[in-house]
Design a protein around this motif. Structure first.
Motif, PDB file in Angstrom:
ATOM      1  N   PRO A 103      52.104  22.810 -17.117  1.00 18.18           N
ATOM      2  CA  PRO A 103      51.855  21.426 -16.660  1.00 18.18           C
ATOM      3  C   PRO A 103      53.127  20.631 -16.388  1.00 18.18           C
ATOM      4  O   PRO A 103      53.092  19.625 -15.686  1.00 18.18           O
ATOM      5  CB  PRO A 103      51.072  20.800 -17.820  1.00 18.18           C
ATOM      6  N   LEU A 104      54.258  21.083 -16.922  1.00 16.17           N
ATOM      7  CA  LEU A 104      55.525  20.381 -16.695  1.00 16.17           C
ATOM      8  C   LEU A 104      56.136  20.716 -15.339  1.00 16.17           C
ATOM      9  O   LEU A 104      57.018  20.004 -14.863  1.00 16.17           O
ATOM     10  CB  LEU A 104      56.520  20.725 -17.804  1.00 16.17           C
ATOM     11  N   ALA A 105      55.666  21.799 -14.736  1.00 15.19           N
ATOM     12  CA  ALA A 105      56.197  22.229 -13.435  1.00 15.19           C
ATOM     13  C   ALA A 105      55.618  21.361 -12.320  1.00 15.19           C
ATOM     14  O   ALA A 105      54.589  20.709 -12.477  1.00 15.19           O
ATOM     15  CB  ALA A 105      55.857  23.696 -13.204  1.00 15.19           C
ATOM     16  N   SER A 106      56.289  21.376 -11.199  1.00 17.39           N
ATOM     17  CA  SER A 106      55.795  20.631 -10.038  1.00 17.39           C
ATOM     18  C   SER A 106      54.483  21.243  -9.576  1.00 17.39           C
ATOM     19  O   SER A 106      54.208  22.424  -9.845  1.00 17.39           O
ATOM     20  CB  SER A 106      56.819  20.692  -8.908  1.00 17.39           C
ATOM     21  N   PRO A 107      53.660  20.483  -8.873  1.00 17.70           N
ATOM     22  CA  PRO A 107      52.396  21.044  -8.380  1.00 17.70           C
ATOM     23  C   PRO A 107      52.599  22.291  -7.520  1.00 17.70           C
ATOM     24  O   PRO A 107      51.812  23.245  -7.613  1.00 17.70           O
ATOM     25  CB  PRO A 107      51.785  19.898  -7.563  1.00 17.70           C
ATOM     26  N   ALA A 109      55.065  24.487  -7.785  1.00 18.19           N
ATOM     27  CA  ALA A 109      55.418  25.583  -8.697  1.00 18.19           C
ATOM     28  C   ALA A 109      54.192  26.053  -9.473  1.00 18.19           C
ATOM     29  O   ALA A 109      54.011  27.252  -9.699  1.00 18.19           O
ATOM     30  CB  ALA A 109      56.516  25.146  -9.655  1.00 18.19           C
ATOM     31  N   GLN A 110      53.345  25.116  -9.852  1.00 18.66           N
ATOM     32  CA  GLN A 110      52.115  25.489 -10.559  1.00 18.66           C
ATOM     33  C   GLN A 110      51.258  26.403  -9.694  1.00 18.66           C
ATOM     34  O   GLN A 110      50.728  27.410 -10.180  1.00 18.66           O
ATOM     35  CB  GLN A 110      51.319  24.245 -10.940  1.00 18.66           C
ATOM     36  N   ARG A 111      51.128  26.070  -8.419  1.00 12.94           N
ATOM     37  CA  ARG A 111      50.331  26.917  -7.507  1.00 12.94           C
ATOM     38  C   ARG A 111      50.957  28.296  -7.357  1.00 12.94           C
ATOM     39  O   ARG A 111      50.264  29.306  -7.336  1.00 12.94           O
ATOM     40  CB  ARG A 111      50.182  26.235  -6.140  1.00 12.94           C
ATOM     41  N   ARG A 112      52.284  28.345  -7.246  1.00 10.57           N
ATOM     42  CA  ARG A 112      52.979  29.635  -7.099  1.00 10.57           C
ATOM     43  C   ARG A 112      52.842  30.503  -8.352  1.00 10.57           C
ATOM     44  O   ARG A 112      52.837  31.716  -8.262  1.00 10.57           O
ATOM     45  CB  ARG A 112      54.459  29.413  -6.800  1.00 10.57           C
ATOM     46  N   LEU A 113      52.772  29.881  -9.503  1.00 13.94           N
ATOM     47  CA  LEU A 113      52.740  30.629 -10.757  1.00 13.94           C
ATOM     48  C   LEU A 113      51.345  31.075 -11.178  1.00 13.94           C
ATOM     49  O   LEU A 113      51.207  31.928 -12.051  1.00 13.94           O
ATOM     50  CB  LEU A 113      53.360  29.789 -11.878  1.00 13.94           C
TER      51      LEU A 113
END
Length: 152
Positions: A103-107, A109-113
């Motif tokens: 949740p601390l990552a950018s949106p 980055a969240q999608r990529r991960l």
């Protein structure tokens, strides 16, 4: 301690299996329905609970093993089971902690991960299966931890 509490491992071991399998399924459902943002959070919670109960299963398994009679042919399998259990426990603990930071990552980055994290969860299930398969063999093939039946 009461007799029903010995050994503890069989009472504990099935909970992380259910939690971690559910986490992986919910994670996959989250990939299939990206608009449902609650699914990755639910999967993270399940991975955390699964990892915590996996630690409990590992600790109780190690503790119970000291009191069990292990037939000679099963000793190597006990060592394999411990090794797989340690790897599995470490893997899921690292995955759970890693997911906490999501949740601390950018949106973006969240999608990529999301896909690599879901794949890691599936890999973890392979580790969990390997561990459980060896534990099942100890019980069902070698009778480790199974009380002998008594005639009335």
């Amino acid at each position: 301690m009461a007799d029903w509490t010995q050994p503890l491992h069989p009472l504990v071991v099935h909970l992380p299996i259910g939690l971690l399998a559910s986490a992986a399924v919910i994670d996959l459902a989250g990939l299939a329905t990206p608009s449902r943002r609650a699914l990755p959070n639910a999967a993270t919670g399940l991975y955390l609970a699964g990892a915590a109960t996996l630690v409990a299963a590992y600790v109780t398994g190690r503790a119970d093993a000291t009191a069990l009679v292990v037939p000679g042919p099963a000793r190597a399998l006990v060592d394999e089971h411990w090794t797989w259990a340690w790897r599995t426990t470490l893997f899921f603990c690292m995955l759970a902690v890693g997911r906490l930071g999501l949740p601390l990552a950018s949106p973006a980055a969240q999608r990529r991960l999301r896909l690599p994290l879901a794949a890691a969860g599936l890999l973890g299930l392979v580790l969990l299966f390997q561990t459980a398969e060896r534990g099942g063999r100890l019980v069902y093939e070698h009778g480790v931890g199974v009380a002998a039946s008594r005639a009335p």
